[in-house]
Design an enzyme around this catalytic site. Structure first.
Site, PDB file in Angstrom:
ATOM      1  N   CYS A   1       0.834  -1.200   0.000  1.00 32.45           N
ATOM      2  CA  CYS A   1       0.000   0.000   0.000  1.00 32.45           C
ATOM      3  C   CYS A   1       0.876   1.260   0.000  1.00 32.45           C
ATOM      4  O   CYS A   1       1.497   1.570  -1.008  1.00 32.45           O
ATOM      5  CB  CYS A   1      -0.975  -0.042   1.175  1.00 32.45           C
ATOM      6  SG  CYS A   1      -2.363   1.110   0.991  1.00 32.45           S
TER       7      CYS A   1
ATOM      8  N   GLU B   1      -1.649  -9.258   3.303  1.00 40.68           N
ATOM      9  CA  GLU B   1      -1.565  -9.815   4.665  1.00 40.68           C
ATOM     10  C   GLU B   1      -2.944 -10.204   5.199  1.00 40.68           C
ATOM     11  O   GLU B   1      -3.054 -11.076   6.065  1.00 40.68           O
ATOM     12  CB  GLU B   1      -0.887  -8.825   5.619  1.00 40.68           C
ATOM     13  CG  GLU B   1      -1.674  -7.571   5.977  1.00 40.68           C
ATOM     14  CD  GLU B   1      -1.473  -6.417   5.013  1.00 40.68           C
ATOM     15  OE1 GLU B   1      -1.716  -5.261   5.407  1.00 40.68           O
ATOM     16  OE2 GLU B   1      -1.091  -6.666   3.852  1.00 40.68           O
TER      17      GLU B   1
ATOM     18  N   HIS C   1      -3.614  -5.195   0.147  1.00 43.17           N
ATOM     19  CA  HIS C   1      -3.126  -5.725   1.429  1.00 43.17           C
ATOM     20  C   HIS C   1      -3.150  -7.256   1.426  1.00 43.17           C
ATOM     21  O   HIS C   1      -4.121  -7.866   1.904  1.00 43.17           O
ATOM     22  CB  HIS C   1      -3.990  -5.202   2.575  1.00 43.17           C
ATOM     23  CG  HIS C   1      -3.809  -3.753   2.875  1.00 43.17           C
ATOM     24  ND1 HIS C   1      -3.009  -3.290   3.888  1.00 43.17           N
ATOM     25  CD2 HIS C   1      -4.311  -2.651   2.263  1.00 43.17           C
ATOM     26  CE1 HIS C   1      -3.035  -1.963   3.913  1.00 43.17           C
ATOM     27  NE2 HIS C   1      -3.826  -1.554   2.929  1.00 43.17           N
TER      28      HIS C   1
END
Length: 537
Positions: A382, A510, A508
């Site tokens: 990001c 994750e 993102h």
């Protein structure tokens, strides 16, 4: 199953006992026995969602597939269960009151006096039952945030009391997570705080049927009997939850204590099968027996509070285990990066973290530059990708004033700019580009090779994007804009031609890494760091 069963997890004595981990562990065990499970979080704060909360206040904001900005506990739920959550899994007091007030304005209540009971409690009950009524789950676990006795939690406790009565016997279960403190001066574990916590809960009309006791020392048979007697539960329903080496040990510890068995008994459900934890324990074995240690630098502005980057840290654990390495995360505050150059030289990989605002940007750009010039595996997420764009524009394209309009509104070279649809938005809450968006990857790009696909979907949380006016210049000088959203033509991923591993993503990844399915980008990043470490050696 004809009807969905409900399990409620409350907490007492102290905050931060790990209600989310206990709920996730129990849900995992029930799932491993063949039940369809999900977990919901009720948060007693008045914010509509955690999206506008400072990470120092509440840790990471976790984003679901459908774009809900939620509490970080939902990340634990997904990592344990490998099942997506949604907006329905996250409820806040702010959202409850907003809904009730909007209904009152529309005349839904037909002139009635709107009160906490029944209107607020009915709204809470509707939110709890919404997941069960979808027919997607056999068992819904609901974690009630805060600590029993807190004023802000009272409407939730009352709603649960009513719902348990309405659902009837064996259809709902109350689990109370509590603390058994150890007084070193006396050399004793003390049960009195738990007794008072249960008493407080009972004053609200709820009697817990299972006690889960957080403790630093094993609780003996005498303590179990004492708690059972004075808290009005069966002795086998007093569950020890001793401090664990890792949160991923907790499901196995709960199996040993029989938490899933007693829960199923209380709900009058068959045990079906022994919990199938083979994949889980294979991961755990790899995680605990890794021989090589890698140093990965996490460069961010909120590193003092590790929960700010919880999903990234857990993704390191997943990818490290599957690469047979242990990850030592070196937290580097981006405001003080110039004082950390010796640390950076010792790293096997650098991840520049997401974030917002101008603070710490200079340090992030310096970290990107060091990784690019010294061929250290680099991963930007990001804002981390945006910093890679700015660094490349300044130091390779020669655009010394290149910047993001987030940091410098009138920059001469806005290589990162506010998305057009964001320019008329005034409110901050829930207005970013959120949730899952599709991305088309260039054939033969490194990132397409990593994904083993040219079409992916990933979760977003941002307002600013790569300015397409600069894409040609970037690509002419060695940066590949290897992924784009076909609908908006916005750049989603970048990589460098002449670098062993230099990848930035606007989304993102994750948020989608789980124990059962580590994210491919984290797997590839850690693999590259492992190879870099071997070359150094």
């Amino acid at each position: 199953m004809a009807e969905t069963k409900y399990i409620f997890v409350t907490g007492g004595v102290s905050s931060s006992l790990g209600k989310g981990i206990i709920a996730a562990s129990l849900a995992k065990l029930l799932q491993a026995r063949g039940y369809r499970t999900t977990i919901q979080k009720l948060d007693p704060y008045i914010n509509i969602d955690p999206g506008t909360l400072n990470p120092y206040e509440h840790g990471e904001c976790f984003v679901t597939e459908d774009g809900a900005e939620t509490d970080l506990d939902l990340g634990h739920y997904e990592r344990f269960l490998n099942v997506n959550t949604s907006r329905a899994n996250s409820v806040t007091t702010g959202r409850i009151y907003q809904s009730v007030i909007n209904k009152e304005r529309r005349g839904v209540y037909r002139g009635k006096t709107v009160q906490v009971v029944p209107h607020i409690t009915n709204e809470i009950k509707d939110r709890i039952k919404s997941l069960g009524e979808s027919n997607d789950y056999d068992i819904v676990l609901t974690e009630i945030g805060g600590t029993v006795g807190d004023i802000e939690s009272l409407p939730y406790i009352e709603a649960v009391r009513q719902l348990k009565w309405e659902l009837g016997d064996h259809n709902a279960l109350i689990i109370h997570l509590t603390l058994i403190p150890y007084l070193s001066a006396a050399g004793e574990l003390k049960t009195k705080p738990t007794q008072h916590s249960v008493k407080t809960l009972m004053e609200s009309g709820i009697s817990p049927e299972i006690l889960v006791c957080r403790t630093e020392h094993h609780i003996g048979d005498d303590i179990r009997k004492k708690l059972a007697l004075f808290c009005n539960v069966k002795k086998e329903a007093v569950i020890e939850s001793i401090d664990a080496e890792t949160i991923y040990d907790v499901p196995n510890l709960m199996v040993e204590e029989g938490l899933d068995v007693i829960a199923l008994e209380k709900l009058k459900l068959p045990q079906r099968q022994e919990p199938d934890l083979r994949q889980w324990n294979a991961f755990l074995s790899k995680f605990k027996n890794a021989k090589t240690t890698l140093k990965i630098g996490l460069v961010g502005k909120y590193v003092e509070l590790q929960d700010s980057y919880k999903s990234i840290l857990e993704s390191f654990i997943h990818a490290g285990a599957y690469n047979d390495v242990k990850i030592e995360t070196i937290s580097i505050h981006s405001e003080f990066i110039n004082d950390k150059t010796d640390i950076i030289k010792s790293l096997d990989g650098i991840l520049v973290a997401p974030g917002f605002g101008e603070r710490g940007i200079k340090g992030k750009i310096e970290a990107v530059k060091y990784a690019r010039e010294h061929k250290i595996p680099f991963f930007g997420i990001c804002l981390g990708m945006q910093m890679a764009i700015i660094e490349f524009a300044r130091n390779v394209l020669g655009l010394k004033d290149a910047n993001s309009t987030e940091m410098e509104e009138n920059t001469a070279h806005p290589v990162v700019d506010l998305m057009d649809e964001q320019k008329e938005i005034l409110n901050l809450g829930g207005t970013m580009r959120l949730g899952a968006w599709d991305c088309e990857l260039q054939k033969d790009s490194k990132i397409a090779e990593i994904y083993q696909s040219e079409n992916i979907s990933e979760r977003h949380r941002h307002r600013y994007e790569v300015n397409n006016k600069y894409v040609d210049q970037l690509e002419e000088n060695g940066m590949i804009c290897s992924g784009k959203n076909a609908q908006t033509d916005l750049v989603e991923t970048i990589e460098l031609k002449d670098h062993p591993f230099f990848i930035g993503v606007q989304y993102h990844p994750e948020y989608k890494s789980t124990v059962a399915s580590p994210h491919p980008l984290f797997l590839a990043f850690i693999k590259a760091a492992k190879e870099f470490n071997a070359e150094k050696s």
